[in-house]
Each structure stands twice: as structure tokens, then as C-alpha cells.
Design an enzyme around this catalytic site. Structure first.
Site, PDB file in Angstrom:
ATOM      1  N   ASP A   8      84.148 -17.084   8.517  1.00 51.51           N
ATOM      2  CA  ASP A   8      84.033 -18.242   9.417  1.00 51.51           C
ATOM      3  C   ASP A   8      83.657 -19.532   8.687  1.00 51.51           C
ATOM      4  O   ASP A   8      82.971 -20.382   9.237  1.00 51.51           O
ATOM      5  CB  ASP A   8      82.990 -17.976  10.526  1.00 51.51           C
ATOM      6  CG  ASP A   8      83.293 -16.701  11.274  1.00 51.51           C
ATOM      7  OD1 ASP A   8      84.471 -16.463  11.551  1.00 51.51           O
ATOM      8  OD2 ASP A   8      82.352 -15.953  11.578  1.00 51.51           O
ATOM      9  N   LYS A  11      88.157 -21.620   7.076  1.00 48.49           N
ATOM     10  CA  LYS A  11      89.329 -21.406   6.224  1.00 48.49           C
ATOM     11  C   LYS A  11      90.623 -21.822   6.914  1.00 48.49           C
ATOM     12  O   LYS A  11      91.540 -22.313   6.268  1.00 48.49           O
ATOM     13  CB  LYS A  11      89.422 -19.925   5.807  1.00 48.49           C
ATOM     14  CG  LYS A  11      88.271 -19.489   4.927  1.00 48.49           C
ATOM     15  CD  LYS A  11      88.429 -18.040   4.493  1.00 48.49           C
ATOM     16  CE  LYS A  11      88.325 -17.065   5.635  1.00 48.49           C
ATOM     17  NZ  LYS A  11      87.008 -17.001   6.268  1.00 48.49           N
ATOM     18  N   GLY A  35      89.838 -14.669  12.853  1.00 52.12           N
ATOM     19  CA  GLY A  35      90.227 -15.670  13.847  1.00 52.12           C
ATOM     20  C   GLY A  35      90.192 -17.022  13.179  1.00 52.12           C
ATOM     21  O   GLY A  35      89.126 -17.527  12.854  1.00 52.12           O
ATOM     22  N   HIS A  36      91.364 -17.576  12.913  1.00 53.77           N
ATOM     23  CA  HIS A  36      91.433 -18.868  12.236  1.00 53.77           C
ATOM     24  C   HIS A  36      91.767 -19.961  13.232  1.00 53.77           C
ATOM     25  O   HIS A  36      92.831 -19.961  13.829  1.00 53.77           O
ATOM     26  CB  HIS A  36      92.461 -18.821  11.094  1.00 53.77           C
ATOM     27  CG  HIS A  36      92.033 -17.942   9.966  1.00 53.77           C
ATOM     28  ND1 HIS A  36      92.890 -17.459   9.014  1.00 53.77           N
ATOM     29  CD2 HIS A  36      90.810 -17.462   9.644  1.00 53.77           C
ATOM     30  CE1 HIS A  36      92.205 -16.716   8.148  1.00 53.77           C
ATOM     31  NE2 HIS A  36      90.949 -16.708   8.519  1.00 53.77           N
ATOM     32  N   GLN A 219      88.018 -13.303   6.395  1.00 54.54           N
ATOM     33  CA  GLN A 219      86.603 -12.943   6.261  1.00 54.54           C
ATOM     34  C   GLN A 219      85.988 -13.688   5.055  1.00 54.54           C
ATOM     35  O   GLN A 219      86.446 -14.767   4.732  1.00 54.54           O
ATOM     36  CB  GLN A 219      86.404 -11.427   6.160  1.00 54.54           C
ATOM     37  CG  GLN A 219      86.680 -10.694   7.473  1.00 54.54           C
ATOM     38  CD  GLN A 219      88.137 -10.379   7.721  1.00 54.54           C
ATOM     39  OE1 GLN A 219      88.869  -9.989   6.829  1.00 54.54           O
ATOM     40  NE2 GLN A 219      88.587 -10.547   8.945  1.00 54.54           N
ATOM     41  N   GLY A 409      84.980 -32.374  10.353  1.00 55.83           N
ATOM     42  CA  GLY A 409      85.441 -32.117  11.717  1.00 55.83           C
ATOM     43  C   GLY A 409      86.691 -31.284  11.671  1.00 55.83           C
ATOM     44  O   GLY A 409      87.269 -31.064  10.591  1.00 55.83           O
TER      45      GLY A 409
HETATM   46  P1  IMP Z   1      85.265  -5.313  11.223  1.00 55.77           P
HETATM   47  O1  IMP Z   1      86.012  -6.085  10.203  1.00 55.77           O
HETATM   48  O2  IMP Z   1      85.724  -5.543  12.626  1.00 55.77           O
HETATM   49  O3  IMP Z   1      85.163  -3.858  10.879  1.00 55.77           O
HETATM   50  O4  IMP Z   1      83.736  -5.843  11.212  1.00 55.77           O
HETATM   51  C1  IMP Z   1      82.869  -5.630  10.111  1.00 55.77           C
HETATM   52  C2  IMP Z   1      81.949  -6.836   9.907  1.00 55.77           C
HETATM   53  O5  IMP Z   1      82.717  -7.943   9.483  1.00 55.77           O
HETATM   54  C3  IMP Z   1      81.214  -7.289  11.171  1.00 55.77           C
HETATM   55  O6  IMP Z   1      79.947  -7.802  10.793  1.00 55.77           O
HETATM   56  C4  IMP Z   1      82.080  -8.417  11.692  1.00 55.77           C
HETATM   57  O7  IMP Z   1      81.356  -9.332  12.488  1.00 55.77           O
HETATM   58  C5  IMP Z   1      82.519  -9.042  10.365  1.00 55.77           C
HETATM   59  N1  IMP Z   1      83.803  -9.761  10.481  1.00 55.77           N
HETATM   60  C6  IMP Z   1      85.037  -9.233  10.565  1.00 55.77           C
HETATM   61  N2  IMP Z   1      85.965 -10.212  10.626  1.00 55.77           N
HETATM   62  C7  IMP Z   1      85.297 -11.369  10.591  1.00 55.77           C
HETATM   63  C8  IMP Z   1      85.699 -12.742  10.583  1.00 55.77           C
HETATM   64  O8  IMP Z   1      86.884 -13.087  10.629  1.00 55.77           O
HETATM   65  N3  IMP Z   1      84.702 -13.659  10.519  1.00 55.77           N
HETATM   66  C9  IMP Z   1      83.403 -13.310  10.422  1.00 55.77           C
HETATM   67  N4  IMP Z   1      82.981 -12.054  10.412  1.00 55.77           N
HETATM   68  C10 IMP Z   1      83.909 -11.083  10.496  1.00 55.77           C
END
Ligand code: IMP
Length: 418
Positions: A8, A11, A35-36, A219, A409
Site C-alpha cells: 500500500d 505503487k 489493490g492498486h 504488496q 496526492g
Molecule cells: P494474503 O496475501 O491475502 O495471504 O495476506 C497475507 C498478508 O499480506 C496479510 O497481512 C495481508 O493484509 C497482506 N497483504 C496482502 N496483499 C496486500 C496488499 O496489496 N497490500 C497490503 N497488504 C497486503
């Protein structure tokens, strides 16, 4: 381009900015757990699997072999984009035939395992990411080329459903209907078939023609399965090495690594976050910021952690930095920056591998005087308050990489080049 913190980092926006100069954008890891968020004018787009490059004309977007694909989610995302006038066709979007496929039993297992863990849960997005990568490592996963072959899909899926339904039952869950899954996935396979190709060969042909390729990370560094705060991580290699294995492009062909980081720190889900702080969490949430793009969860917030970002520079070989969300700190009078961790008598200037060890670390802070002025209208770097520029310079020096972009922003025009 990749995240240097816990995901988050903004990116989506930086990728969108960098895409202007690229010919191809390729996603290399993760799935629709990402989620971008990208704003073009006043329109907000949230992309989960399709690379953000899709929003620009004449760019080829590729989902590489390192990604796990939920084909139903992908189909919905593509249809959603088409509905709002974004062109999506095999001319500008391609999918690797060897990317692994996420099935409903992966999602159910993800949720059941989290429930079983109770207070020790990871806080996953429940998109089935862990179980899908688990199947890949166990060599029992189905790949996109299985999905698009009706008979192969039926044969392989029947076997997988048998095992996974038994597993789900043993965890107290309900079995899933094979017929329903087969029907839905056959339809998705048919829909996606025209987009499926050997993306490794495609990327190498493009490189021979001198194409500029941008690798889109998902991520962040500390969610990496090897280099993150295990077990509170995702299940892929989110770091720079993942861009090679997740696309088939060798390391020596990568020219430059851009690390994206927020001017503070956030994390969603469980696991250690050394600089977590209630005051800054309340401030940012009060501004309506820091709610997850995929799950809507409030993100945990903390001060900037230069131990973590420096570690990220080391692991990823980061050359340039894009620092986002500077405007989130506009009202803070005294801004803290973590420069080391302390645990008993031990001082660390790296992130310990063990999540329990990290959880016991206390941050050592230095303080910066805030600029206490709005920054979101700045059109050039020089227009930023002096104290804001000094802060950016200091955190990039502490991170050990060059300051390349500052973002104030979500808009494309809120991107400043020092
Ligand atoms: P998973 O990828 O759904 O298995 O989640 C594993 C960990 O990665 C959890 O703490 C999620 O909140 C975190 N996570 C997965 N995708 C994202 C992302 O796009 N942004 C932030 N955290 C993420």
C-alpha cells in the site's frame, strides 16, 4: 518498481506515472489480494490483477507466470474496465499460460486456516493466495494452460476437488460442488483463452526489439515470503528477485530498481510494526486516509521506519525512490523517524528475520520539525515548503537511495521530480 514497506505504498499511482515511458508493463507476483488505486482526472480505478498500464493507450500489459490468477475475478475486472470505456483486448493485455489458477477451495481453505489460528491469524485478504501458492510449491496446482483446455481442466480439477473437499470437511467447512466450479471455470477459460500466451518468449522478443519493460510489484518487501516478517507475510516473492522468476527475464537485463514508500508507514493485517502509533493512525484515519483498497480494512499506521526502508534497499538493490503521501504529514508539528531498533542492550540497523524478535524491538527516533502547510497544490519540487524538502532528503538519505519522485496526492499532476 516495488514496495519497500508492508504494501500500500502508492505503487498504483507511481506505476501509472512510470508507464508513460514504458512499452510493456508486467505484473510478476501476488494475485487479487493486491489493490492498486489510480486516479485519472476525477475517475478512480481500483485494479487487482490487471496491470495499471491498461489505463494508458498503446501499452501492452502482461500478467507473468509468477502471479496467481483468480479467473472469475480477472474476468469481472476486465469487464468492469470495458464498461467504463477502457480498452481491454489481446492487443493490449496478455496472460501467462503458466500462471497458477486460484480456485474456490483455495479461498475456503484460506478462511478456515485463519479461523483455526484464532488470535494468531495472519489477517489475510482471504483471496486464497496462500493455498494457491501452496499447491504450486507442492506441484499439484492447475495452471492457466489447464484452465483453457476443457478436458484437462475436468480431469485435474476432479482430483483436486476430492482432496480439497475432504480437507475442508476435516476443518469443519462445507464441501464445494465440483459441477458448479467446473461450469464457472470452463466459462472463464473460454473467455480468457484469446489472451493466453507464452509471455516469457513474448518478453524476450520485445527485449530484442529494444522495448522498455516496467515490472509492476505488488504488496511490499516485508510481506515477501522469504524476506518479510514471516509468518505474517503473503506467499510470493514480492522483492526484486521475484521480477525475474515471475516473468522469465534474467537479472542482468534489469536496468534499474525503483522503490516506492510512503512518507510514513502502514500495514494491514497482523504482525509486527515497530513504529506503530495511535496518534498518527487517528490523524490519518480522521483525514479519511488509509483504508485498504481490496478489503476496506483500516490500515495500521506509524512513523517512517528508515531501518525497514534501508533494509529494503539492500535486499532489492533499489536505485531510486518514489516517496508518496507526503501530504498526509501536512499538519504534524513534530515528525518522528525511526533510525534504529533497540531490544534490551542490542541495537539493530536491519530488520531481524524472526517476527517475534522484531515484535520485541523498540524504535529509536529522531524528530523533524513539521512544515505545517498544505503541500497538495505544489506543481514543482521547489514549491514544496523547505522543511518538507528537507524531510524528503533526510528520509531518502537514511534509506540509502536517490530521491526520484515525491507525490503529494493521487493525481498524475501531483507528482514532483526533484
Ligand atoms: P494474503 O496475501 O491475502 O495471504 O495476506 C497475507 C498478508 O499480506 C496479510 O497481512 C495481508 O493484509 C497482506 N497483504 C496482502 N496483499 C496486500 C496488499 O496489496 N497490500 C497490503 N497488504 C497486503
Amino acid at each position: 518498481m516495488l514496495g519497500t514497506q508492508w504494501g500500500d505504498e502508492g505503487k498504483g499511482k507511481i506505476i501509472d506515472v512510470l508507464t508513460e515511458k514504458a512499452d510493456i508493463v508486467v505484473r510478476y507476483a501476488g494475485g487479487n489480494n493486491a489493490g492498486h488505486t489510480v486516479y485519472v482526472g476525477k475517475t478512480k480505478y481500483v485494479l487487482h490483477l490487471v496491470p495499471s498500464g491498461i489505463l494508458r493507450r498503446n501499452k501492452l500489459c502482461v500478467i507473468g507466470n509468477g502471479v496467481v490468477v483468480d479467473p472469475i475475478g480477472l474476468m469481472e475486472e476486465m469487464e468492469g474496465l470495458k464498461k467504463i470505456g477502457v480498452k481491454v483486448s489481446p492487443k493490449n493485455f496478455l496472460l501467462s499460460e503458466t500462471a497458477h489458477v486460484v480456485f474456490p477451495y483455495h479461498r475456503e481453505l484460506d478462511a478456515s486456516r485463519e479461523a483455526l489460528k484464532g488470535t494468531n491469524k495472519i489477517g489475510t485478504t482471504k483471496r486464497g493466495i496462500g493455498p494457491a501458492y501452496g499447491d504450486k510449491a507442492a506441484r499439484v496446482g492447475l495452471r492457466v494452460n489447464d484452465l483453457v483446455d476443457k478436458d484437462r481442466l475436468e480431469e485435474k480439477l476432479a482430483l483436486r476437488m476430492k482432496e480439497n473437499n475432504a480437507l475442508l470437511k476435516s476443518l469443519g467447512g462445507k464441501p464445494i460442488s465440483f459441477k458448479k466450479v467446473l461450469g464457472a471455470y470452463r466459462a472463464a477459460g473460454e473467455y480468457l483463452a484469446p489472451y493466453v500466451t507464452n509471455t516469457v518468449v513474448l518478453l524476450h522478443e520485445a527485449m530484442r526489439e529494444q522495448a522498455d519493460i516496467l515490472f509492476e510489484g505488488a504488496q511490499g518487501t516485508f510481506l515477501d515470503i522469504d524476506h518479510g516478517t514471516y509468518p505474517f507475510v503473503t506467499s510470493s516473492n514480492t522483492t526484486a528477485g521475484g521480477a525475474c522468476t515471475g516473468t522469465g527475464v534474467p537479472p542482468h537485463r534489469m536496468d534499474r530498481v525503483v522503490g516506492v514508500m510512503k512518507a510514513y508507514t502502514t500495514r494491514v493485517g497482523e504482525g509486527p510494526l515497530p513504529t506503530e502509533n495511535g496518534e498518527i493512525s487517528d490523524l490519518l484515519h480522521g483525514m479519511g486516509r488509509e483504508f485498504g483498497a481490496t478489503t476496506g480494512r483500516a490500515r495500521r499506521c506509524g512513523w517512517f521506519d528508515s531501518v525497514a526502508t534501508r533494509h529494503a534497499t539492500m535486499v532489492n538493490g533499489i536505485d531510486d525512490l518514489a516517496i508518496t503521501n507526503l501530504d498526509g504529514l501536512d499538519t504534524v508539528k513534530s515528525i518522528k523517524v525511526c533510525v534504529a531498533y533497540r531490544r534490551g542492550k542490542q541495537q539493530y540497523d536491519y530488520v531481524p528475520n524472526d517476527a517475534r524478535e522484531l515484535a520485541e524491538c523498540e524504535p529509536v527516533y529522531v524528530e523533524f520539525e513539521g512544515w505545517c502547510a498544505p503541500t497538495h497544490r505544489a506543481k514543482t519540487f521547489r514549491q514544496l515548503p523547505l522543511k518538507a524538502r528537507q524531510y524528503l532528503k533526510a528520509i531518502s538519505e537514511l534509506t540509502n537511495a536517490r530521491l526520484y519522485i515525491a507525490s503529494v496526492g493521487p493525481g498524475r499532476d501531483q507528482t514532483l521530480f526533484p
